[in-house]
Design an enzyme around this catalytic site. Structure first.
Site, PDB file in Angstrom:
ATOM      1  N   CYS A  86       0.757  -1.356  -0.011  1.00  0.00           N
ATOM      2  CA  CYS A  86      -0.082  -0.090   0.200  1.00  0.00           C
ATOM      3  C   CYS A  86       0.767   1.150  -0.072  1.00  0.00           C
ATOM      4  CB  CYS A  86      -1.105  -0.066   1.086  1.00  0.00           C
ATOM      5  SG  CYS A  86      -2.115   1.268   1.356  1.00  0.00           S
TER       6      CYS A  86
ATOM      7  N   CYS B 210      -5.384  -2.377   6.987  1.00  0.00           N
ATOM      8  CA  CYS B 210      -6.273  -1.298   6.376  1.00  0.00           C
ATOM      9  C   CYS B 210      -7.524  -1.615   5.682  1.00  0.00           C
ATOM     10  CB  CYS B 210      -5.553  -0.082   5.887  1.00  0.00           C
ATOM     11  SG  CYS B 210      -6.341   1.169   5.523  1.00  0.00           S
TER      12      CYS B 210
END
Length: 390
Positions: A96, A191
């Protein structure tokens, strides 16, 4: 200085806004919305955005909510699922950072600012005109292990204002500044899952497939699992067996078999040699000269304040770590993070290799500027690096 600040709704990025505002910089806040439009993996976005709006209003700053839904699915979630399907352990947070925050965001929005700031606990130091990713003051919160796949180009455009602060100091700054999220709890877990259970997420996409759990010491079947993809090397919790502790020590992907060992001290849980592939050096190669084949390093294989020490051995385009001490739960697919012997500079990382060569899930495309290749790094392979940094 014009700075794009990536804000999440948490206290860390809010303190970044406060510090940079106090320093007189021109700030523009950005919240990256990820997950899918069907609500899967939305990271409690509405609540986070509301908190970001409060911070923006407090300092009279512009806030943009930007969407990278499809990019996150195509490059991070798909990577995680494909890696799990191969029987390996993915590192989606690292991807990410590399691909979304410092990749697509930088290409589309961050490039218009002098710097992009985030709430990561990390530092950047300059030595002999070269920038290096460095560890944070707070060893428990240090997040260099999540950043060790970024490129030198990415490092050159970002800043980490919290690198010289302990978490307790960050909380105190937030309290004194009366930030609305001063007491908000830190987010936990991966996340993109938000409040979704990890095993539920894996089952939704990969389903179930029963197979045997084998005691590797006796060769006897002692249980049944729902699919090798639910387990990772070194895992102890979630096995559902009595007489433990039991640890996952091996997986047979072809036959869907999970092997376990009993007790904390079994040698099967530990190893000292760690083969690496897909290696990324951020600023310079750790080898002191083109003829050097090995060098002393410190390293980590998981998010932890503890370091291991050992020798990094160059093996063509790959490498191998020989640790000075036993390493528990060496999980193929995860990353070994490489540091200088003084534990200050994060040099980069390599993926821990499986027994068989790993398939490439996707060929780099011409415009994928986030893909970090050593040929793009002007400092790769420079000599005498460790002596100058240690």
């Amino acid at each position: 200085m014009r700075i794009a600040v990536l804000i999440s709704g948490g206290v860390d990025s809010a303190v970044v806004v406060h510090k940079l505002h106090e320093e007189g910089h021109e700030l523009h806040l950005f919240y990256i919305r990820i997950g899918m439009d069907n609500g899967e993996g939305d990271c409690s976005a509405d609540e986070d955005i509301e908190m970001c709006q409060l911070i923006a209003r407090k300092y009279s700053l512009p806030l943009n909510v930007v969407s990278l839904h499809e990019e996150y699915w195509d490059h991070v979630m798909e990577y995680a699922l494909n890696t799990v399907k191969e029987g390996l352990t993915p590192h989606p947070d690292m991807m990410c950072n590399k691909i979304i925050k410092f990749g697509f965001f930088e290409q589309r929005w961050g490039k218009d600012f002098d710097k992009t700031a985030t709430g990561h606990y990390a530092s950047i130091v300059e030595r002999d005109g070269i920038l290096y990713l460095a560890t944070a003051k707070d060893p428990v919160k240090d997040q260099t292990d999540f950043l060790a796949q970024i490129s030198y180009e990415q490092l050159s455009h970002i800043m980490f204002p919290l690198g010289n602060l302990d978490k307790s100091e960050v909380r105190e700054i937030a309290r004194k500044a009366a930030l609305p999220n001063a007491s908000r709890k830190d987010s936990q877990g991966i996340c993109f899952l938000g409040k979704i259970d990890y095993n539920d997420f894996i089952e939704r996409h990969l389903g179930q497939k029963e197979g045997p759990i084998i005691d590797i010491a006796t060769g006897k079947k002692i249980g049944v699992h729902k699919g090798y993809w639910f387990y990772t090397i070194g895992q102890r919790k979630g096995l559902g067996m009595s007489g433990g502790p039991w640890f996952v020590v091996k997986k047979n992907v072809r036959d869907n078999v999970v092997y376990v060992s009993n007790g904390y001290d079994t040698r099967l849980q530990y190893g000292r040699e760690i083969p690496l592939e897909e290696i990324n050096w951020i600023s310079r190669s750790p080898f002191c000269s083109t003829s050097a084949e090995s060098t002393r390093i410190c390293f980590k294989t998981r998010h932890s304040p503890e370091f291991y020490s050992g020798i990094l051995i160059k093996e063509g385009n790959s490498a191998r770590i020989v640790s000075d001490s036993d390493v528990q739960g060496i999980a193929p697919g995860q990353f070994a993070i490489i540091y200088t012997p003084d534990r200050i500079i994060c040099l980069g990382s390599g993926m821990i290799s499986a027994a068989q060569p790993r398939k490439k899930h996707r060929k780099p495309q011409k415009n994928d500027n986030y893909m970090n290749e050593n040929r793009e790094n002007p400092h790769h392979g420079s000599p005498d690096m460790l002596q100058s940094l240690s």
